[in-house]
Write a protein that holds these residues in place. Structure first.
Motif, PDB file in Angstrom:
ATOM      1  N   ALA A  98       0.861  -1.191   0.000  1.00 55.72           N
ATOM      2  CA  ALA A  98       0.000   0.000   0.000  1.00 55.72           C
ATOM      3  C   ALA A  98       0.893   1.237   0.000  1.00 55.72           C
ATOM      4  CB  ALA A  98      -0.923  -0.012   1.210  1.00 55.72           C
ATOM      5  N   THR A  99       1.618   1.415  -1.085  1.00 52.27           N
ATOM      6  CA  THR A  99       2.575   2.521  -1.246  1.00 52.27           C
ATOM      7  C   THR A  99       2.069   3.453  -2.343  1.00 52.27           C
ATOM      8  OG1 THR A  99       3.689   1.272  -2.944  1.00 52.27           O
ATOM      9  CG2 THR A  99       4.482   0.968  -0.689  1.00 52.27           C
ATOM     10  N   SER A 100       2.815   4.503  -2.634  1.00 55.11           N
ATOM     11  CA  SER A 100       2.417   5.380  -3.756  1.00 55.11           C
ATOM     12  C   SER A 100       2.257   4.566  -5.023  1.00 55.11           C
ATOM     13  CB  SER A 100       3.440   6.469  -4.039  1.00 55.11           C
ATOM     14  OG  SER A 100       4.067   6.961  -2.941  1.00 55.11           O
ATOM     15  N   VAL A 101       3.089   3.555  -5.197  1.00 52.38           N
ATOM     16  CA  VAL A 101       3.008   2.727  -6.411  1.00 52.38           C
ATOM     17  C   VAL A 101       1.841   1.743  -6.308  1.00 52.38           C
ATOM     18  CG1 VAL A 101       4.182   0.919  -7.730  1.00 52.38           C
ATOM     19  CG2 VAL A 101       5.443   2.951  -7.014  1.00 52.38           C
ATOM     20  N   ARG A 103      -0.813   1.634  -4.429  1.00 49.01           N
ATOM     21  CA  ARG A 103      -2.148   2.221  -4.354  1.00 49.01           C
ATOM     22  C   ARG A 103      -2.557   2.886  -5.659  1.00 49.01           C
ATOM     23  NH1 ARG A 103      -4.374   3.370   0.753  1.00 49.01           N
ATOM     24  NH2 ARG A 103      -4.774   5.536   0.336  1.00 49.01           N
ATOM     25  N   ASP A 104      -1.608   3.102  -6.544  1.00 51.65           N
ATOM     26  CA  ASP A 104      -1.895   3.617  -7.883  1.00 51.65           C
ATOM     27  C   ASP A 104      -2.201   2.456  -8.824  1.00 51.65           C
ATOM     28  OD1 ASP A 104      -1.394   6.121  -9.841  1.00 51.65           O
ATOM     29  OD2 ASP A 104      -0.484   4.354 -10.760  1.00 51.65           O
ATOM     30  N   LEU A 105      -1.447   1.372  -8.652  1.00 45.95           N
ATOM     31  CA  LEU A 105      -1.512   0.244  -9.583  1.00 45.95           C
ATOM     32  C   LEU A 105      -2.647  -0.736  -9.274  1.00 45.95           C
ATOM     33  CD1 LEU A 105      -0.200  -1.452 -11.866  1.00 45.95           C
ATOM     34  CD2 LEU A 105       1.329  -2.420 -10.138  1.00 45.95           C
ATOM     35  N   THR A 118      -9.157  -4.868  -1.543  1.00 43.90           N
ATOM     36  CA  THR A 118      -9.276  -4.252  -0.226  1.00 43.90           C
ATOM     37  C   THR A 118      -7.974  -3.529   0.104  1.00 43.90           C
ATOM     38  OG1 THR A 118     -10.730  -6.044   0.429  1.00 43.90           O
ATOM     39  CG2 THR A 118      -9.886  -4.656   2.192  1.00 43.90           C
ATOM     40  N   ALA A 119      -8.097  -2.245   0.436  1.00 49.57           N
ATOM     41  CA  ALA A 119      -6.909  -1.417   0.679  1.00 49.57           C
ATOM     42  C   ALA A 119      -6.501  -1.462   2.139  1.00 49.57           C
ATOM     43  CB  ALA A 119      -7.211   0.028   0.277  1.00 49.57           C
ATOM     44  N   ARG A 146      -9.491  -5.172   8.006  1.00 51.61           N
ATOM     45  CA  ARG A 146      -9.045  -3.771   8.142  1.00 51.61           C
ATOM     46  C   ARG A 146     -10.017  -2.984   9.012  1.00 51.61           C
ATOM     47  NH1 ARG A 146     -11.109   0.534   4.439  1.00 51.61           N
ATOM     48  NH2 ARG A 146      -8.990   1.296   4.292  1.00 51.61           N
ATOM     49  N   GLU A 171       3.586  -0.819   4.544  1.00 47.66           N
ATOM     50  CA  GLU A 171       4.902  -1.236   4.986  1.00 47.66           C
ATOM     51  C   GLU A 171       4.926  -1.408   6.503  1.00 47.66           C
ATOM     52  OE1 GLU A 171       8.079   1.188   3.541  1.00 47.66           O
ATOM     53  OE2 GLU A 171       9.531   0.284   4.894  1.00 47.66           O
ATOM     54  N   GLN A 213      15.016   7.964   3.255  1.00 47.54           N
ATOM     55  CA  GLN A 213      14.170   8.153   4.416  1.00 47.54           C
ATOM     56  C   GLN A 213      14.970   8.765   5.558  1.00 47.54           C
ATOM     57  OE1 GLN A 213      12.169   4.566   5.334  1.00 47.54           O
ATOM     58  NE2 GLN A 213      10.478   5.600   6.322  1.00 47.54           N
ATOM     59  N   ARG A 254      -2.772  10.220  13.594  1.00 53.55           N
ATOM     60  CA  ARG A 254      -3.238  10.954  12.423  1.00 53.55           C
ATOM     61  C   ARG A 254      -3.835  12.306  12.813  1.00 53.55           C
ATOM     62  NH1 ARG A 254      -6.929   8.622   7.557  1.00 53.55           N
ATOM     63  NH2 ARG A 254      -7.290  10.588   6.491  1.00 53.55           N
ATOM     64  N   THR A 271      -2.940   4.097   8.337  1.00 51.17           N
ATOM     65  CA  THR A 271      -2.531   4.831   7.143  1.00 51.17           C
ATOM     66  C   THR A 271      -1.162   5.483   7.330  1.00 51.17           C
ATOM     67  OG1 THR A 271      -3.814   6.726   7.871  1.00 51.17           O
ATOM     68  CG2 THR A 271      -4.873   5.244   6.320  1.00 51.17           C
ATOM     69  N   ARG A 292      -4.179   2.180  16.976  1.00 47.26           N
ATOM     70  CA  ARG A 292      -3.749   0.994  17.716  1.00 47.26           C
ATOM     71  C   ARG A 292      -3.227  -0.084  16.779  1.00 47.26           C
ATOM     72  NH1 ARG A 292      -8.759   1.534  20.509  1.00 47.26           N
ATOM     73  NH2 ARG A 292      -9.349  -0.484  19.684  1.00 47.26           N
TER      74      ARG A 292
ATOM     75  N   GLN B 132      -9.299   4.237  -4.253  1.00 48.04           N
ATOM     76  CA  GLN B 132      -9.465   3.326  -5.388  1.00 48.04           C
ATOM     77  C   GLN B 132     -10.353   3.873  -6.497  1.00 48.04           C
ATOM     78  OE1 GLN B 132      -8.833  -0.496  -2.513  1.00 48.04           O
ATOM     79  NE2 GLN B 132     -10.744  -0.440  -3.652  1.00 48.04           N
ATOM     80  N   PRO B 135      -8.405   5.840  -9.653  1.00 49.92           N
ATOM     81  CA  PRO B 135      -7.762   4.965 -10.638  1.00 49.92           C
ATOM     82  C   PRO B 135      -8.740   4.012 -11.343  1.00 49.92           C
ATOM     83  CG  PRO B 135      -6.417   5.087  -8.658  1.00 49.92           C
ATOM     84  CD  PRO B 135      -7.690   5.829  -8.360  1.00 49.92           C
ATOM     85  N   GLN B 145      -4.011   8.052 -15.711  1.00 50.65           N
ATOM     86  CA  GLN B 145      -4.281   8.637 -14.388  1.00 50.65           C
ATOM     87  C   GLN B 145      -3.000   9.224 -13.839  1.00 50.65           C
ATOM     88  OE1 GLN B 145      -5.266   4.713 -13.016  1.00 50.65           O
ATOM     89  NE2 GLN B 145      -3.627   4.706 -11.471  1.00 50.65           N
ATOM     90  N   THR B 147      -1.939  10.260 -10.124  1.00 50.54           N
ATOM     91  CA  THR B 147      -2.390  10.269  -8.736  1.00 50.54           C
ATOM     92  C   THR B 147      -1.520  11.195  -7.891  1.00 50.54           C
ATOM     93  OG1 THR B 147      -1.077   8.262  -8.510  1.00 50.54           O
ATOM     94  CG2 THR B 147      -3.440   7.982  -8.711  1.00 50.54           C
ATOM     95  N   TYR B 148      -2.032  11.581  -6.728  1.00 53.92           N
ATOM     96  CA  TYR B 148      -1.342  12.390  -5.707  1.00 53.92           C
ATOM     97  C   TYR B 148      -0.828  13.734  -6.253  1.00 53.92           C
ATOM     98  CZ  TYR B 148      -0.595   7.372  -4.886  1.00 53.92           C
ATOM     99  OH  TYR B 148      -0.722   6.008  -4.841  1.00 53.92           O
ATOM    100  N   GLU B 167       5.604   9.228  -1.448  1.00 55.27           N
ATOM    101  CA  GLU B 167       5.957   9.010  -0.037  1.00 55.27           C
ATOM    102  C   GLU B 167       7.263   9.696   0.331  1.00 55.27           C
ATOM    103  OE1 GLU B 167       5.910   5.047  -0.838  1.00 55.27           O
ATOM    104  OE2 GLU B 167       4.165   4.574   0.369  1.00 55.27           O
ATOM    105  N   ARG B 168       8.242   9.521  -0.528  1.00 53.29           N
ATOM    106  CA  ARG B 168       9.569  10.035  -0.176  1.00 53.29           C
ATOM    107  C   ARG B 168      10.100  11.009  -1.206  1.00 53.29           C
ATOM    108  NH1 ARG B 168      11.432   4.047   1.507  1.00 53.29           N
ATOM    109  NH2 ARG B 168       9.849   3.877   3.122  1.00 53.29           N
TER     110      ARG B 168
END
Lengths: 340, 290
Positions: A98-101, A103-105, A118-119, A146, A171, A213, A254, A271, A292, B132, B135, B145, B147-148, B167-168
């Protein structure tokens, strides 16, 4: 039953991302439980010895697509390759980070295959299901678990009728575990013309700046985390002071991030980042499920809260009732006086 | 031909400000206690659309929202801030739709607005946080698309260059149009309502809302037909009912658990010096710190 697939992300150094290795670690257990094989999809360019990187996690088959234009990631060619490969291989389960990649793909792939997705799952399990209306039995489904709706409930999601069953996981949620150092699978190089088309490259990357990072809360042994109840940036500075004195990192809920008290990179929870430190000091954090989910495996938890009924107190080993602004300076003082 | 920007916006329960009365005694969510708001990142999306509109002559911003009749509020709110109009996708047959079924319905509505140049939405809605629908809608429309998105670097009738927040780091990408963009919360905040537009459109209503009004709007609407907000149903979209609602949703909720915490054995302390000192000594002697 067909196999379990993990989409593996590759970073700037040609290495598979931690989140993907974590998914392989979990994927192997799920695959073994289902008595199926685990396959990896790796798409990129100049990837460092992929067989050595992945086989220790128990990958039976690596599907490798390498070409200059496939790194850095863009949506369309990666989606075309994954969709066409999945149409051929018909995976039972497919996992994405569930990364930028991811969640895009993943949503693009799920839409093309008309599959359920399911995210941000915080747990994955295998289980059965009986459809209420029809009494139809489903054996060995993927339970995608989730928090939902503001974190007040935990939902178990299933995809009874569509394949693959697709889930994304953040991650740090799954534990990184080597399956066997001597494990060997096989490598399949994908013939790219078959899987993607020229049109897939219509989106161009003009510039890219990726930073290493800086904040490493995932690896920290001690975390001092602040929530909305910390109130002010001045009080947040106290968290930084305490963290520095006792050798920890600062995390946040958050609510604190949304309130602008602290940078998003420090967010812990569904998240954000999942952490397992030996000490977690929750300051002014009420403790919604999403938070939590990212910290409840900490070895010791201290909650500092002026609300005796805050949910986080229920999972805390120590609860200090009072104000963060009063208590943190005392902790710093008494730590300094008593440590050598 | 005008340059058409379609904004996808959603009305959501304000899950960020879940107060104590938001949970019922039995541990279930009290939806009535949560105010309905404009999904925050959709406001960033609206701002991006209005910004692009200011850059391109003759551009128009059309809002699409899907939800119950009261979601018409989203369209009014958008118009007060500068949008040119909007459509409410509403029908009981949409109930229970997951992201796949939702994106199917939305993609049909967007197609009804063709030719369009840009579709812009928030990255994700705060009630589900799935990210979701954007996309998936792009896939159904067979367009690229991005995104972000954080910033529009340049835009013309043929292409757009966008800075993305990863993210980074950041990435600048260029895509031909039409394309779908999802907007990140780090993008500029939405401009406020304009008093002039608020006055002009405060009586804008959908047919469903008009039926519930005590006041008779008939004459007003004959004089000012632009006040009418159109509603689109399953029939208007020529949608396949099998692909909507529960039957069109591959994900099923097997189980919902209210979170009931088992009280751990917690040591209760006060902010008195002796309590805090005792705790710090204990942590040090257990080698947890120090």
């Amino acid at each position: 039953m067909n196999n379990l697939f993990v989409y593996c992300e590759v970073n700037e150094d040609g290495l598979v991302a931690d989140v993907s290795l974590e998914l392989l670690s979990k994927g192997k257990k799920l695959a073994n439980e289902l008595k199926i094989k685990m396959e990896a999809v790796v798409i990129g360019n100049e990837i460092h010895d992929i067989e050595a990187q992945l086989y220790p996690y128990g990958v039976d088959v690596i599907h490798l697509a390498q070409e200059k234009r496939l790194f850095p990631y863009t949506t369309l060619p990666h989606a075309s390759i994954v969709v066409n490969l999945f149409k051929e291989e018909k995976p039972e389960i497919a996992l994405f980070g569930a990364t930028s990649v991811g969640r895009d793909l993943a949503p693009r792939v799920a839409s093309a295959l008309r599959c359920g997705l399911t995210a941000d799952c915080t747990s994955l399990e295998i289980g059965n299901h009986t459809e209420n209306k029809t009494q139809k039995e489903y054996i060995n489904l993927l339970y995608q678990i989730r928090p939902a709706f503001g974190g007040n409930i935990i939902a178990t999601i299933i995809n009874p009728d569509t394949r693959p069953q697709i889930a994304t996981v953040r991650e740090g949620v799954m534990k990184l575990e080597i399956f066997s150092k001597s494990f060997k699978g096989k490598l399949k190089n994908l013939s790219l013309d078959k899987y993607m088309k020229e049109d897939d490259f219509m989106v161009e990357i003009l510039e890219r700046h990726i930073e290493k990072q800086k904040i490493n809360i995932k690896g920290a042994q001690i975390i001092v985390a602040g929530g909305y109840g910390v109130g002010t940036k001045e009080n947040f500075a106290l968290l930084h002071q305490l963290a520095e004195v006792i050798g920890g990192e600062v995390g946040a809920s958050r609510a604190a991030v949304d309130a602008g008290l602290v940078d998003h990179a420090r967010q812990i929870g569904q998240t954000g980042v999942t952490v397992r430190p030996k000490l977690y000091i929750a300051c002014g954090i009420s403790g919604a499920v999403q938070h939590r989910a990212g910290m409840d495996q900490s070895a010791k938890i201290i909650s500092i809260n002026n609300d005796p009924k805050a949910p986080i107190n229920k999972i805390a080993d120590y609860t200090i009732i009072g104000n963060v602004g009063d208590i943190l300076p005392k902790m710093i003082k008494f730590y300094k006086e008593n440590s050598k | 031909m005008s340059f058409r920007i379609v904004v996808l916006a959603k009305q959501v329960p304000d899950t960020r400000n879940v107060g104590k009365d938001a949970m019922k005694a039995d541990g279930t969510v009290n939806r009535a206690a949560l105010p309905a708001i404009y999904n925050p990142e959709d406001l960033n999306a609206l701002e991006m659309a209005l910004h692009i509109k200011s850059k391109i002559k003759g551009a128009e911003v059309i809002i699409l929202t899907m939800g119950p009749p009261r979601a018409a509020e989203i369209i009014r709110e958008s118009i007060y801030r500068g949008a040119d109009g909007g459509y409410l996708i509403t029908d009981r047959k949409f109930a229970g739709s997951d992201t796949l079924a939702t994106s199917y319905a939305i993609s049909l509505a967007v197609k009804k607005l063709a030719p369009y140049h840009l579709v812009i939405s928030g990255r994700q809605a705060i009630d589900g946080d799935t990210a979701q629908v954007g996309p998936q809608t792009a896939e159904k429309l067979a367009i690229p698309q991005i995104t972000y998105a954080e910033e529009v670097e340049s835009v013309d009738e043929k292409q757009i260059t966008i800075k993305r927040r990863l993210e980074r780091g950041v990435e600048v990408v260029r895509t031909p149009l039409p394309a779908l963009i999802t907007v990140h919360s780090s993008a500029p905040e939405c401009r406020p309502r304009q008093a002039k537009l608020l006055m002009k459109f405060k009586h804008a209503r959908t047919v469903t809302e008009l039926q519930e009004e005590v006041r008779d709007y008939t004459e007003l609407y004959i004089k000012r037909p632009y006040l009418q907000i159109e509603e689109w149903t399953v029939a208007d979209l020529h949608a396949d009912v099998e692909m909507l609602g529960l039957s069109g949703s591959p994900t099923k909720v097997k189980k919902i658990e209210n979170v009931v915490l088992q009280q751990k054995e917690t040591v209760l302390l006060t902010d008195a010096d002796k309590d805090i000192e005792g705790l710090m000594k204990e942590l040090i002697s257990a080698h947890i710190i120090g």
